[in-house]
Motif scaffolding. Sequence first.
Motif, mmCIF file in Angstrom:
data_model
loop_
_atom_site.group_PDB
_atom_site.id
_atom_site.type_symbol
_atom_site.label_atom_id
_atom_site.label_comp_id
_atom_site.label_asym_id
_atom_site.label_seq_id
_atom_site.Cartn_x
_atom_site.Cartn_y
_atom_site.Cartn_z
ATOM 1 N N LEU A 170 -6.720 4.238 10.101
ATOM 2 C CA LEU A 170 -6.966 2.802 9.989
ATOM 3 C C LEU A 170 -5.724 2.135 9.405
ATOM 4 O O LEU A 170 -5.207 2.579 8.380
ATOM 5 N N ARG A 171 -5.259 1.075 10.076
ATOM 6 C CA ARG A 171 -4.123 0.307 9.568
ATOM 7 C C ARG A 171 -4.569 -1.133 9.289
ATOM 8 O O ARG A 171 -4.564 -1.976 10.191
ATOM 9 N N PRO A 172 -4.966 -1.446 8.057
ATOM 10 C CA PRO A 172 -5.211 -2.837 7.683
ATOM 11 C C PRO A 172 -3.874 -3.561 7.488
ATOM 12 O O PRO A 172 -2.850 -2.932 7.190
ATOM 13 N N TYR A 173 -3.921 -4.887 7.617
ATOM 14 C CA TYR A 173 -2.712 -5.693 7.479
ATOM 15 C C TYR A 173 -2.830 -6.580 6.243
ATOM 16 O O TYR A 173 -3.827 -7.287 6.070
ATOM 17 N N ILE A 174 -1.796 -6.522 5.397
ATOM 18 C CA ILE A 174 -1.816 -7.198 4.105
ATOM 19 C C ILE A 174 -0.762 -8.296 4.111
ATOM 20 O O ILE A 174 0.384 -8.068 4.526
ATOM 21 N N LEU A 175 -1.149 -9.479 3.641
ATOM 22 C CA LEU A 175 -0.231 -10.610 3.521
ATOM 23 C C LEU A 175 -0.070 -10.946 2.050
ATOM 24 O O LEU A 175 -1.047 -10.966 1.302
ATOM 25 N N ALA A 220 10.944 0.991 -0.020
ATOM 26 C CA ALA A 220 9.610 1.273 -0.548
ATOM 27 C C ALA A 220 8.696 1.950 0.459
ATOM 28 O O ALA A 220 7.598 2.371 0.090
ATOM 29 N N ASP A 221 9.099 2.047 1.729
ATOM 30 C CA ASP A 221 8.266 2.844 2.640
ATOM 31 C C ASP A 221 8.954 4.127 3.097
ATOM 32 O O ASP A 221 8.529 4.774 4.044
ATOM 33 N N ASP A 222 10.006 4.512 2.380
ATOM 34 C CA ASP A 222 10.592 5.834 2.568
ATOM 35 C C ASP A 222 9.525 6.878 2.243
ATOM 36 O O ASP A 222 8.870 6.812 1.205
ATOM 37 N N LYS A 223 9.346 7.847 3.131
ATOM 38 C CA LYS A 223 8.250 8.806 2.960
ATOM 39 C C LYS A 223 8.443 9.716 1.751
ATOM 40 O O LYS A 223 7.465 10.295 1.253
ATOM 41 N N ALA A 224 9.671 9.845 1.281
ATOM 42 C CA ALA A 224 9.881 10.620 0.053
ATOM 43 C C ALA A 224 9.480 9.787 -1.163
ATOM 44 O O ALA A 224 8.867 10.294 -2.108
ATOM 45 N N LEU A 225 9.808 8.510 -1.150
ATOM 46 C CA LEU A 225 9.437 7.660 -2.278
ATOM 47 C C LEU A 225 7.924 7.421 -2.333
ATOM 48 O O LEU A 225 7.364 7.180 -3.402
ATOM 49 N N TYR A 226 7.265 7.536 -1.176
ATOM 50 C CA TYR A 226 5.796 7.418 -1.110
ATOM 51 C C TYR A 226 5.118 8.307 -2.150
ATOM 52 O O TYR A 226 4.115 7.923 -2.760
ATOM 53 N N ALA A 227 5.672 9.478 -2.385
ATOM 54 C CA ALA A 227 5.056 10.422 -3.324
ATOM 55 C C ALA A 227 4.991 9.856 -4.737
ATOM 56 O O ALA A 227 4.185 10.305 -5.560
ATOM 57 N N VAL A 263 -4.247 6.801 1.236
ATOM 58 C CA VAL A 263 -3.092 6.216 1.913
ATOM 59 C C VAL A 263 -2.237 7.331 2.508
ATOM 60 O O VAL A 263 -1.818 8.248 1.804
ATOM 61 N N LEU A 264 -1.986 7.222 3.802
ATOM 62 C CA LEU A 264 -1.122 8.197 4.467
ATOM 63 C C LEU A 264 0.340 7.757 4.422
ATOM 64 O O LEU A 264 1.240 8.562 4.172
ATOM 65 N N GLU A 265 0.584 6.469 4.667
ATOM 66 C CA GLU A 265 1.941 5.952 4.532
ATOM 67 C C GLU A 265 1.921 4.431 4.500
ATOM 68 O O GLU A 265 0.947 3.790 4.921
ATOM 69 N N ASP A 266 3.004 3.867 3.963
ATOM 70 C CA ASP A 266 3.173 2.420 3.904
ATOM 71 C C ASP A 266 4.179 1.995 4.971
ATOM 72 O O ASP A 266 5.198 2.661 5.172
ATOM 73 N N SER A 301 6.035 -9.337 2.251
ATOM 74 C CA SER A 301 4.992 -10.336 2.490
ATOM 75 C C SER A 301 4.053 -9.932 3.613
ATOM 76 O O SER A 301 2.941 -10.448 3.711
ATOM 77 N N VAL A 302 4.485 -9.014 4.471
ATOM 78 C CA VAL A 302 3.646 -8.524 5.567
ATOM 79 C C VAL A 302 3.723 -7.004 5.563
ATOM 80 O O VAL A 302 4.815 -6.432 5.659
ATOM 81 N N ALA A 303 2.580 -6.358 5.425
ATOM 82 C CA ALA A 303 2.551 -4.893 5.379
ATOM 83 C C ALA A 303 1.410 -4.365 6.238
ATOM 84 O O ALA A 303 0.395 -5.050 6.442
ATOM 85 N N GLY A 304 1.596 -3.173 6.747
ATOM 86 C CA GLY A 304 0.527 -2.469 7.455
ATOM 87 C C GLY A 304 0.446 -1.066 6.889
ATOM 88 O O GLY A 304 1.342 -0.251 7.111
#
Length: 492
Positions: A447-452, A336-343, A177-180, A161-164
């Motif tokens: 840049l890090r936008p914030y998503i709700l 879901a923010d594991d850098k390997a799964l990011y790929a 996107v560099l990372e989640d 529910s809250v992401a950057g």
Amino acid sequence: MAVVPGTGSGALGQTAPFGNYTLDHAYDEMFDGVGQPRPQYAHLFERLLTVDPTELRQRQSAADLAFLNQGITFTVYGQKEGTERIFPYDLLPRILTAAEWDVIDRGLTQRITALNFFLKDIYNEGRILAEGIIPRELVYSCRHYRREMRGVPVRRDVYVSVAGTDLVRLPDGRFAVLEDNLRVPSGVSYMLTNRQVIKNIFPTLFSRYDVRPVDQYGQALLATLRSLAPPHRPDPTIVLLTPGVYNSAYFEHTFLARQMGIELVEGRDLFTHDNVVYMRTTGGPQRVDVIYRRVDDDYLDPLAFRADSQLGVPGIFNAFRAGNVAVTNAVGTGLADDKALYAYVPAIIRFYMAEEPVLANIDTWLMQRHDDRAFVLEHLDEVVVKAVGESGGYGMLIGPQSTVAERDEFRRRIEADPRNYIAQPTLALSRAPCFIEDQVQARHVDLRPYILCGDRVTIVPGGLTRVALRKGSLVVNSSQGGGSKDTWVLNA
């Protein structure tokens, strides 16, 4: 490199604010390829040509004092001069056009929607694994995957529910996107205080631009949390769970609780009874319906996870599993923010949404793959190597800036535990103007936008622009010498 035309010589001379401003192959936020100011920067450029450096120093001092008075500091360990420092702040805003923001908004909305679909699927049916889109071993070997979440219902199916999300601008001007950051993303308080400070120190300049507001973030976050409350609790009690005053983000915890008008609690302030969470108050126990937690999974519940945790609440996971309290972000979202799964996120978007990604990923080599690993080990001096579960600029090797000894150490680490590492090309992050040493100089930014995400997706227009303040550095994290600046999104 080239000095910006008309600023390093001629009438302005070398003492002009842009006297040492150079352009290279990286995208420059303020100037186009021939050194002319981009239209959205015209007013700022004109203002900087006429302002006295002494005035800018005074405004910088006023900004630093404002941050100090509000307690906006961060912790640096291992520094002889002390651990508490003012969060580094650059005076000059980063300016994005409405068209640029539209792409970012659409891309991030698509991405968080797909990642929530993915997490629901992983912890329930597992279709994406059955169809071979993502290797099972990649998911099950992730230390943030929580088997305890299998089959647990999540309100509105919203796990995140809250992401950057960290974005970079490529040399051709596109954002990628560099990372989640999906577990306990931080930094939004700096986005909000940056805006407060710049409106005070540059009121005239700010009024000349039609800038979209960000002040509504606190109420947008509160509305998101309300929408995730158990359906039988129409007037929910919401709290923010903090690890306590010694956490490096404690200022942010207090700031957000104040913005939302909710209680800031520690684990010792809560208890459970019959799978219901209560808060200790002077008037007796009060039921809690939504917990915005800033505590990692491992420490959330000593009965379910780490038994030695003093930060969490015994029994809170059972209350969550019973549907009597919402805990956000949900347990297990770190998968879901594991850098390997990011790929695999582009494939995730295609699988669940039948769409092409609006925002591209950065090319990523997985050290689990033999061919990827062989290539990276041959090119360690050219690539960036990251540990999949680290943040803050730690556990990272920047090849072109590394020593032979550092590369040898990372070679040993990769060979010993390939699952724990990924590699990416060394990026030419875009550069933005910064006021440094009485001059305007270019520094690399992201840049890090914030998503709700609750009953709808909300993205406040702007975000935290992080700056690598050290000349030539590509690391924007404050713990590694980085700072931040305000991000202006224009209405037109």
